[in-house]
Design a protein around this motif. Structure first.
Motif, PDB file in Angstrom:
ATOM      1  N   ASN A 191       0.144  -9.432   2.643  1.00 22.44           N
ATOM      2  CA  ASN A 191      -1.183  -9.550   2.042  1.00 22.44           C
ATOM      3  C   ASN A 191      -2.205  -8.653   2.736  1.00 22.44           C
ATOM      4  N   GLU A 192      -2.079  -8.526   4.058  1.00 24.35           N
ATOM      5  CA  GLU A 192      -3.043  -7.714   4.797  1.00 24.35           C
ATOM      6  C   GLU A 192      -2.831  -6.216   4.607  1.00 24.35           C
ATOM      7  N   TYR A 193      -1.677  -5.846   4.036  1.00 23.63           N
ATOM      8  CA  TYR A 193      -1.397  -4.435   3.752  1.00 23.63           C
ATOM      9  C   TYR A 193      -0.965  -4.287   2.302  1.00 23.63           C
ATOM     10  N   SER A 194      -1.766  -4.814   1.401  1.00 28.09           N
ATOM     11  CA  SER A 194      -1.431  -4.798  -0.025  1.00 28.09           C
ATOM     12  C   SER A 194      -1.852  -3.500  -0.707  1.00 28.09           C
ATOM     13  N   ALA A 195      -2.802  -2.786  -0.087  1.00 22.72           N
ATOM     14  CA  ALA A 195      -3.377  -1.564  -0.669  1.00 22.72           C
ATOM     15  C   ALA A 195      -3.992  -1.824  -2.044  1.00 22.72           C
ATOM     16  N   GLY A 196      -4.318  -3.079  -2.332  1.00 20.86           N
ATOM     17  CA  GLY A 196      -4.974  -3.396  -3.591  1.00 20.86           C
ATOM     18  C   GLY A 196      -4.077  -4.039  -4.624  1.00 20.86           C
ATOM     19  N   GLY A 197      -2.773  -4.172  -4.335  1.00 20.76           N
ATOM     20  CA  GLY A 197      -1.899  -4.852  -5.287  1.00 20.76           C
ATOM     21  C   GLY A 197      -0.749  -3.998  -5.773  1.00 20.76           C
ATOM     22  N   ASN A 198      -0.068  -4.484  -6.805  1.00 17.80           N
ATOM     23  CA  ASN A 198       1.152  -3.842  -7.286  1.00 17.80           C
ATOM     24  C   ASN A 198       0.951  -2.394  -7.717  1.00 17.80           C
ATOM     25  N   ASN A 227      -1.468   4.520  -8.349  1.00 15.19           N
ATOM     26  CA  ASN A 227      -2.884   4.663  -8.735  1.00 15.19           C
ATOM     27  C   ASN A 227      -3.519   5.981  -8.306  1.00 15.19           C
ATOM     28  N   GLY A 228      -2.743   6.878  -7.716  1.00 10.06           N
ATOM     29  CA  GLY A 228      -3.263   8.204  -7.370  1.00 10.06           C
ATOM     30  C   GLY A 228      -3.925   8.306  -6.017  1.00 10.06           C
ATOM     31  N   MET A 229      -4.167   7.187  -5.335  1.00  7.66           N
ATOM     32  CA  MET A 229      -4.832   7.210  -4.033  1.00  7.66           C
ATOM     33  C   MET A 229      -3.814   7.499  -2.935  1.00  7.66           C
ATOM     34  N   GLN A 230      -4.056   8.543  -2.154  1.00  3.10           N
ATOM     35  CA  GLN A 230      -3.135   8.966  -1.108  1.00  3.10           C
ATOM     36  C   GLN A 230      -3.562   8.393   0.235  1.00  3.10           C
ATOM     37  N   GLY A 231      -2.615   7.834   0.978  1.00  9.46           N
ATOM     38  CA  GLY A 231      -2.893   7.305   2.296  1.00  9.46           C
ATOM     39  C   GLY A 231      -3.025   8.406   3.344  1.00  9.46           C
ATOM     40  N   THR A 232      -3.825   8.148   4.361  1.00  8.24           N
ATOM     41  CA  THR A 232      -3.991   9.086   5.474  1.00  8.24           C
ATOM     42  C   THR A 232      -3.046   8.682   6.611  1.00  8.24           C
ATOM     43  N   LYS A 233      -3.184   9.326   7.759  1.00  9.24           N
ATOM     44  CA  LYS A 233      -2.341   8.980   8.905  1.00  9.24           C
ATOM     45  C   LYS A 233      -2.773   7.691   9.595  1.00  9.24           C
ATOM     46  N   ASP A 234      -3.869   7.115   9.148  1.00 12.19           N
ATOM     47  CA  ASP A 234      -4.339   5.842   9.688  1.00 12.19           C
ATOM     48  C   ASP A 234      -3.813   4.713   8.804  1.00 12.19           C
ATOM     49  N   PHE A 235      -2.930   3.880   9.335  1.00 17.54           N
ATOM     50  CA  PHE A 235      -2.334   2.826   8.517  1.00 17.54           C
ATOM     51  C   PHE A 235      -3.356   1.778   8.095  1.00 17.54           C
ATOM     52  N   ARG A 236      -4.539   1.788   8.720  1.00 14.75           N
ATOM     53  CA  ARG A 236      -5.582   0.832   8.379  1.00 14.75           C
ATOM     54  C   ARG A 236      -6.518   1.342   7.283  1.00 14.75           C
ATOM     55  N   SER A 237      -6.186   2.474   6.679  1.00 14.09           N
ATOM     56  CA  SER A 237      -7.068   3.080   5.681  1.00 14.09           C
ATOM     57  C   SER A 237      -7.188   2.254   4.410  1.00 14.09           C
ATOM     58  N   GLY A 238      -6.238   1.350   4.179  1.00 12.72           N
ATOM     59  CA  GLY A 238      -6.280   0.520   2.980  1.00 12.72           C
ATOM     60  C   GLY A 238      -5.487   1.071   1.821  1.00 12.72           C
ATOM     61  N   ALA A 239      -4.891   2.256   1.980  1.00  6.72           N
ATOM     62  CA  ALA A 239      -4.126   2.863   0.890  1.00  6.72           C
ATOM     63  C   ALA A 239      -2.621   2.674   1.048  1.00  6.72           C
ATOM     64  N   TRP A 240      -2.187   2.213   2.235  1.00  7.52           N
ATOM     65  CA  TRP A 240      -0.755   2.039   2.487  1.00  7.52           C
ATOM     66  C   TRP A 240      -0.333   0.600   2.179  1.00  7.52           C
ATOM     67  N   TRP A 245       8.301  -2.120  10.316  1.00  3.86           N
ATOM     68  CA  TRP A 245       7.577  -2.129   9.049  1.00  3.86           C
ATOM     69  C   TRP A 245       7.902  -0.845   8.284  1.00  3.86           C
ATOM     70  N   ILE A 246       7.855  -0.921   6.954  1.00  4.17           N
ATOM     71  CA  ILE A 246       7.825   0.263   6.096  1.00  4.17           C
ATOM     72  C   ILE A 246       6.431   0.343   5.482  1.00  4.17           C
ATOM     73  N   PHE A 247       5.786   1.482   5.649  1.00  3.31           N
ATOM     74  CA  PHE A 247       4.492   1.728   4.977  1.00  3.31           C
ATOM     75  C   PHE A 247       4.710   2.833   3.954  1.00  3.31           C
ATOM     76  N   VAL A 248       4.498   2.491   2.685  1.00  2.00           N
ATOM     77  CA  VAL A 248       4.764   3.417   1.573  1.00  2.00           C
ATOM     78  C   VAL A 248       3.484   3.603   0.772  1.00  2.00           C
ATOM     79  N   ASP A 249       3.362   4.794   0.205  1.00  2.00           N
ATOM     80  CA  ASP A 249       2.198   5.056  -0.640  1.00  2.00           C
ATOM     81  C   ASP A 249       2.521   6.103  -1.693  1.00  2.00           C
ATOM     82  N   GLU A 250       2.084   5.827  -2.839  1.00  2.00           N
ATOM     83  CA  GLU A 250       2.005   6.746  -3.965  1.00  2.00           C
ATOM     84  C   GLU A 250       3.326   7.378  -4.373  1.00  2.00           C
ATOM     85  N   ILE A 251       3.912   6.815  -5.388  1.00  2.79           N
ATOM     86  CA  ILE A 251       5.050   7.437  -6.063  1.00  2.79           C
ATOM     87  C   ILE A 251       4.452   8.352  -7.126  1.00  2.79           C
TER      88      ILE A 251
END
Length: 258
Positions: free
Chosen positions: A114-121, A126-139, A249-255
């Motif tokens: 829940n704390e690393y949902s990046a906004g949901g499913n 959604n086109g938002m790319q994560g940065t190198k900071d895992f706390r950015s909210g996009a991962w 942990w696995i941190f994934v962003d943007e297919i």
């Protein structure tokens, strides 16, 4: 100093104050309502801490406008805002907005924290790319599970490239997955093509880095894309979390589908 009391600051007007009169500080406006990523359009409401300040905005390279009512944004781009009060103005703040394909639907066959949902499913499409900071909210962060995401393209499409990003930051127990698999399915969810890639070892470096995995489908007409990633699992014996039976942990962003 004296042991005898003085009359200093007895009168209110003689008391020292902390006040800025000559150069007023104007704080920037902020987004009160509105989605940063959207499929059709988003309605953005702006607000300032000082109700008497005037808000101005500009979309991309257009002209500055006074903010009088919520702004409807139809396309991806940048919204820049400032606040003005008299001759003073705030620093400019720019927010990037993202528009993604409304026909894409994603099903996650794993769960995320829940704390690393990046906004949901929809965070992975959604086109938002994560940065190198895992706390950015996009991962989107998952622990103790392999990833399994199925994307419905809405109809069979011609694909040129599919890409997914992963983050590593071993100090925070975030490791690249061991392997990534793309499966390309037809209308009946029959696998037509498969791509498997082993990722580099996360390593002991105390740095954050992003690794992209790119696949070019052999069969160009595809209805569904499945992305699977194998978790690193138990932390290696050199890691500080190893004595505590820590798992990665696995941190994934943007297919990204092109």
């Amino acid at each position: 100093m004296s042991e005898s009391p003085t009359s200093w600051a007895i009168e209110k007007e003689a008391r020292p104050v902390s006040e800025i009169k000559d150069h007023q500080i104007v704080t920037p406006p902020f987004i009160e309502k509105g989605a940063i990523a959207f499929t059709d359009s988003t309605v953005v409401s702006l607000k300032t801490l000082d109700p008497s300040a005037e808000i101005m905005y500009v979309l991309d390279d257009s002209t500055w406008q006074n903010y009088t009512k919520p702004i409807t944004i139809h396309n991806a781009g940048d919204l820049t805002v400032i606040a003005k009060k008299g001759n003073e103005k705030s620093p400019a703040v720019t927010t990037q907005f993202f528009k993604y394909d409304k026909d894409l639907k994603i099903t996650l066959n794993h769960s995320y924290a829940n704390e690393y949902s990046a906004g949901g499913n929809d965070a992975l499409i959604n086109g938002m790319q994560g940065t190198k900071d895992f706390r950015s909210g996009a991962w989107q962060g998952t622990q103790d599970q392999d990833l399994d995401a199925l994307i419905d393209l809405g109809k069979s499409r011609t694909l040129n490239e599919v890409r997914v990003n992963f983050l590593k930051d071993q100090r925070s127990w975030i490791f690249w997955p061991k392997t990534v698999t793309f499966e390309y399915l037809d209308e009946n969810k029959k696998v037509m093509d498969q791509f498997v890639k082993s990722l580099p070892d996360t390593g002991k470096e105390e740095v954050a880095a992003i690794h992209s995995v790119t696949s070019i489908p052999k069969n160009k007409r595809v209805r569904y894309v499945r992305m699977k990633a194998t978790t690193y699992g138990k932390l290696p014996d050199w890691h500080l979390g190893y004595p505590f039976d820590g798992t990665a942990w696995i941190f994934v962003d943007e297919i990204t589908i092109n």
